[in-house]
Write a protein that holds these residues in place. Structure first.
Motif, PDB file in Angstrom:
ATOM      1  N   GLU A  41      21.481  -0.561  70.323  1.00 25.26           N
ATOM      2  CA  GLU A  41      19.811  -0.153  69.718  1.00 25.26           C
ATOM      3  C   GLU A  41      19.329  -0.181  68.329  1.00 25.26           C
ATOM      4  O   GLU A  41      18.950   1.058  68.461  1.00 25.26           O
ATOM      5  CB  GLU A  41      20.678   1.274  70.220  1.00 25.26           C
ATOM      6  CG  GLU A  41      20.840   1.439  71.882  1.00 25.26           C
ATOM      7  CD  GLU A  41      21.306   2.397  72.159  1.00 25.26           C
ATOM      8  OE1 GLU A  41      22.096   3.459  71.019  1.00 25.26           O
ATOM      9  OE2 GLU A  41      21.883   2.587  73.291  1.00 25.26           O
ATOM     10  N   ASP A  42      20.818  -0.750  67.810  1.00 25.87           N
ATOM     11  CA  ASP A  42      19.854  -0.423  66.309  1.00 25.87           C
ATOM     12  C   ASP A  42      19.238  -1.734  65.977  1.00 25.87           C
ATOM     13  O   ASP A  42      19.147  -3.237  65.649  1.00 25.87           O
ATOM     14  CB  ASP A  42      21.396  -0.242  65.192  1.00 25.87           C
ATOM     15  CG  ASP A  42      21.201  -0.405  63.703  1.00 25.87           C
ATOM     16  OD1 ASP A  42      20.367  -0.937  63.237  1.00 25.87           O
ATOM     17  OD2 ASP A  42      22.460  -0.416  63.378  1.00 25.87           O
ATOM     18  N   ALA A  43      17.842  -1.483  65.419  1.00 26.45           N
ATOM     19  CA  ALA A  43      16.939  -2.962  65.519  1.00 26.45           C
ATOM     20  C   ALA A  43      17.422  -3.667  63.924  1.00 26.45           C
ATOM     21  O   ALA A  43      17.086  -4.928  63.608  1.00 26.45           O
ATOM     22  CB  ALA A  43      15.726  -2.435  64.620  1.00 26.45           C
ATOM     23  N   ASP A  44      18.549  -2.817  63.387  1.00 29.29           N
ATOM     24  CA  ASP A  44      19.057  -2.875  61.741  1.00 29.29           C
ATOM     25  C   ASP A  44      20.622  -3.602  61.713  1.00 29.29           C
ATOM     26  O   ASP A  44      21.035  -3.659  60.621  1.00 29.29           O
ATOM     27  CB  ASP A  44      18.799  -2.368  60.696  1.00 29.29           C
ATOM     28  CG  ASP A  44      17.206  -1.950  59.799  1.00 29.29           C
ATOM     29  OD1 ASP A  44      16.322  -2.669  60.907  1.00 29.29           O
ATOM     30  OD2 ASP A  44      17.140  -0.694  59.770  1.00 29.29           O
ATOM     31  N   TRP A  45      20.949  -4.112  63.376  1.00 30.14           N
ATOM     32  CA  TRP A  45      22.419  -4.487  63.593  1.00 30.14           C
ATOM     33  C   TRP A  45      22.823  -5.362  61.806  1.00 30.14           C
ATOM     34  O   TRP A  45      21.470  -6.313  61.674  1.00 30.14           O
ATOM     35  CB  TRP A  45      22.813  -4.597  64.572  1.00 30.14           C
ATOM     36  CG  TRP A  45      21.605  -5.377  65.475  1.00 30.14           C
ATOM     37  CD1 TRP A  45      20.928  -6.183  65.670  1.00 30.14           C
ATOM     38  CD2 TRP A  45      22.565  -7.437  65.901  1.00 30.14           C
ATOM     39  NE1 TRP A  45      20.447  -7.671  66.177  1.00 30.14           N
ATOM     40  CE2 TRP A  45      21.230  -7.964  66.487  1.00 30.14           C
ATOM     41  CE3 TRP A  45      23.507  -7.864  66.240  1.00 30.14           C
ATOM     42  CZ2 TRP A  45      21.872  -9.297  66.777  1.00 30.14           C
ATOM     43  CZ3 TRP A  45      24.202  -8.738  66.207  1.00 30.14           C
ATOM     44  CH2 TRP A  45      22.882  -9.617  67.005  1.00 30.14           C
ATOM     45  N   SER A  46      23.588  -5.511  61.552  1.00 33.15           N
ATOM     46  CA  SER A  46      24.029  -6.486  60.242  1.00 33.15           C
ATOM     47  C   SER A  46      24.709  -7.310  60.925  1.00 33.15           C
ATOM     48  O   SER A  46      25.191  -8.597  59.737  1.00 33.15           O
ATOM     49  CB  SER A  46      24.780  -5.650  59.447  1.00 33.15           C
ATOM     50  OG  SER A  46      24.658  -4.448  59.454  1.00 33.15           O
ATOM     51  N   TRP A  47      26.005  -7.526  61.756  1.00 36.72           N
ATOM     52  CA  TRP A  47      26.492  -8.020  61.952  1.00 36.72           C
ATOM     53  C   TRP A  47      27.811  -8.277  63.261  1.00 36.72           C
ATOM     54  O   TRP A  47      26.713  -6.939  64.370  1.00 36.72           O
ATOM     55  CB  TRP A  47      28.054  -8.145  60.941  1.00 36.72           C
ATOM     56  CG  TRP A  47      28.711  -6.468  60.654  1.00 36.72           C
ATOM     57  CD1 TRP A  47      28.351  -5.915  60.401  1.00 36.72           C
ATOM     58  CD2 TRP A  47      29.882  -6.882  61.899  1.00 36.72           C
ATOM     59  NE1 TRP A  47      29.749  -4.956  60.657  1.00 36.72           N
ATOM     60  CE2 TRP A  47      30.260  -5.034  61.520  1.00 36.72           C
ATOM     61  CE3 TRP A  47      31.156  -7.620  62.348  1.00 36.72           C
ATOM     62  CZ2 TRP A  47      31.192  -4.819  62.181  1.00 36.72           C
ATOM     63  CZ3 TRP A  47      31.949  -7.266  63.230  1.00 36.72           C
ATOM     64  CH2 TRP A  47      32.614  -5.388  62.976  1.00 36.72           C
ATOM     65  N   HIS A  48      27.622  -9.453  63.822  1.00 35.62           N
ATOM     66  CA  HIS A  48      28.187  -9.586  65.498  1.00 35.62           C
ATOM     67  C   HIS A  48      29.528 -10.660  64.758  1.00 35.62           C
ATOM     68  O   HIS A  48      30.378 -11.064  64.354  1.00 35.62           O
ATOM     69  CB  HIS A  48      27.666 -10.352  66.085  1.00 35.62           C
ATOM     70  CG  HIS A  48      27.218 -11.247  65.771  1.00 35.62           C
ATOM     71  ND1 HIS A  48      25.460 -11.182  64.948  1.00 35.62           N
ATOM     72  CD2 HIS A  48      27.353 -11.762  66.366  1.00 35.62           C
ATOM     73  CE1 HIS A  48      25.156 -12.143  64.523  1.00 35.62           C
ATOM     74  NE2 HIS A  48      26.185 -13.454  65.226  1.00 35.62           N
ATOM     75  N   GLY A  57      27.150 -17.679  69.832  1.00 36.12           N
ATOM     76  CA  GLY A  57      26.151 -18.232  70.064  1.00 36.12           C
ATOM     77  C   GLY A  57      24.453 -17.683  70.535  1.00 36.12           C
ATOM     78  O   GLY A  57      23.765 -17.672  69.607  1.00 36.12           O
ATOM     79  N   ILE A  58      24.804 -16.673  71.689  1.00 36.67           N
ATOM     80  CA  ILE A  58      23.810 -15.762  71.682  1.00 36.67           C
ATOM     81  C   ILE A  58      23.498 -14.738  71.142  1.00 36.67           C
ATOM     82  O   ILE A  58      22.390 -14.130  70.927  1.00 36.67           O
ATOM     83  CB  ILE A  58      24.550 -15.529  73.042  1.00 36.67           C
ATOM     84  CG1 ILE A  58      24.136 -16.392  74.089  1.00 36.67           C
ATOM     85  CG2 ILE A  58      23.707 -14.040  73.946  1.00 36.67           C
ATOM     86  CD1 ILE A  58      25.550 -16.110  75.854  1.00 36.67           C
ATOM     87  N   ALA A  59      24.711 -14.489  70.791  1.00 31.84           N
ATOM     88  CA  ALA A  59      24.417 -13.199  69.010  1.00 31.84           C
ATOM     89  C   ALA A  59      23.761 -13.619  67.911  1.00 31.84           C
ATOM     90  O   ALA A  59      22.891 -12.738  67.494  1.00 31.84           O
ATOM     91  CB  ALA A  59      25.693 -13.074  69.433  1.00 31.84           C
ATOM     92  N   ASN A  60      24.316 -14.952  67.484  1.00 32.48           N
ATOM     93  CA  ASN A  60      23.661 -15.637  66.580  1.00 32.48           C
ATOM     94  C   ASN A  60      21.493 -15.701  67.161  1.00 32.48           C
ATOM     95  O   ASN A  60      21.554 -15.890  66.037  1.00 32.48           O
ATOM     96  CB  ASN A  60      23.830 -16.953  66.282  1.00 32.48           C
ATOM     97  CG  ASN A  60      25.355 -16.981  65.489  1.00 32.48           C
ATOM     98  OD1 ASN A  60      25.911 -15.739  64.815  1.00 32.48           O
ATOM     99  ND2 ASN A  60      26.249 -17.467  65.644  1.00 32.48           N
ATOM    100  N   ASP A  61      21.482 -16.154  67.779  1.00 35.91           N
ATOM    101  CA  ASP A  61      19.753 -16.527  67.576  1.00 35.91           C
ATOM    102  C   ASP A  61      19.398 -15.155  68.386  1.00 35.91           C
ATOM    103  O   ASP A  61      18.499 -14.832  68.039  1.00 35.91           O
ATOM    104  CB  ASP A  61      19.903 -17.515  69.751  1.00 35.91           C
ATOM    105  CG  ASP A  61      20.053 -18.584  69.828  1.00 35.91           C
ATOM    106  OD1 ASP A  61      20.693 -18.805  68.431  1.00 35.91           O
ATOM    107  OD2 ASP A  61      20.609 -19.358  70.815  1.00 35.91           O
ATOM    108  N   LEU A  62      20.093 -13.637  69.308  1.00 36.03           N
ATOM    109  CA  LEU A  62      19.436 -13.054  68.624  1.00 36.03           C
ATOM    110  C   LEU A  62      19.435 -12.495  67.455  1.00 36.03           C
ATOM    111  O   LEU A  62      18.026 -11.371  66.722  1.00 36.03           O
ATOM    112  CB  LEU A  62      20.281 -11.719  69.616  1.00 36.03           C
ATOM    113  CG  LEU A  62      20.511 -11.964  71.451  1.00 36.03           C
ATOM    114  CD1 LEU A  62      21.227 -11.114  71.957  1.00 36.03           C
ATOM    115  CD2 LEU A  62      19.238 -10.906  71.820  1.00 36.03           C
ATOM    116  N   TRP A  63      20.113 -11.721  66.319  1.00 40.21           N
ATOM    117  CA  TRP A  63      20.173 -11.702  65.674  1.00 40.21           C
ATOM    118  C   TRP A  63      18.489 -13.112  64.207  1.00 40.21           C
ATOM    119  O   TRP A  63      18.594 -11.748  63.826  1.00 40.21           O
ATOM    120  CB  TRP A  63      21.277 -12.019  64.852  1.00 40.21           C
ATOM    121  CG  TRP A  63      21.346 -11.259  63.687  1.00 40.21           C
ATOM    122  CD1 TRP A  63      22.032  -9.917  63.344  1.00 40.21           C
ATOM    123  CD2 TRP A  63      21.474 -11.562  61.754  1.00 40.21           C
ATOM    124  NE1 TRP A  63      22.088  -9.361  61.642  1.00 40.21           N
ATOM    125  CE2 TRP A  63      21.673 -11.043  60.813  1.00 40.21           C
ATOM    126  CE3 TRP A  63      20.777 -13.128  61.878  1.00 40.21           C
ATOM    127  CZ2 TRP A  63      21.665 -11.148  59.682  1.00 40.21           C
ATOM    128  CZ3 TRP A  63      20.402 -12.951  60.262  1.00 40.21           C
ATOM    129  CH2 TRP A  63      21.269 -12.133  58.789  1.00 40.21           C
TER     130      TRP A  63
END
Length: 104
Positions: A41-48, A57-63
């Motif tokens: 929900e956070d458009a400015d999410w900063s890490w995963h 890999g999925i999270a990196n692509d989204l980020w």
């Protein structure tokens, strides 16, 4: 704070969150709260953190703002939001890739 739900799917998600909280407390000595969620929900999410290379890999692509096929997104089993109870232990947000950040 712990979020509880009566949904049949919520119980396993909440148990996973509590287990990860205990693991982080044991390994890092940090008190955190983890809230299961169905979407970022956070458009400015900063890490995963991905618990395997595919999730990372999925999270990196989204980020990085890349399109991710629905088939890949469907492979995500669990998603949560982590907050440190002691915010002074977290570096302030910066406009850099998460992999460049360091613990204090």
């Amino acid at each position: 704070m712990t979020t509880r739900s009566t949904s049949p799917r919520a119980a396993p998600a909440n148990r996973a969150a509590r287990a990860l909280e205990r693991f982080i407390r044991h390994v890092l000595g940090e008190e955190v709260t983890i809230r299961p969620t169905r979407l970022i929900e956070d458009a400015d999410w900063s890490w995963h953190v991905g618990l395997d290379s595919e999730a990372t890999g999925i999270a990196n692509d989204l980020w990085n703002g890349q399109a991710v096929a629905q088939e890949r997104l469907a492979r995500i089993l669990w998603l949560g939001v982590l907050e440190f109870r002691e915010t002074t232990r977290v570096l302030p947000r910066r406009p850099a890739a998460p992999s460049t950040w360091r613990w204090r």
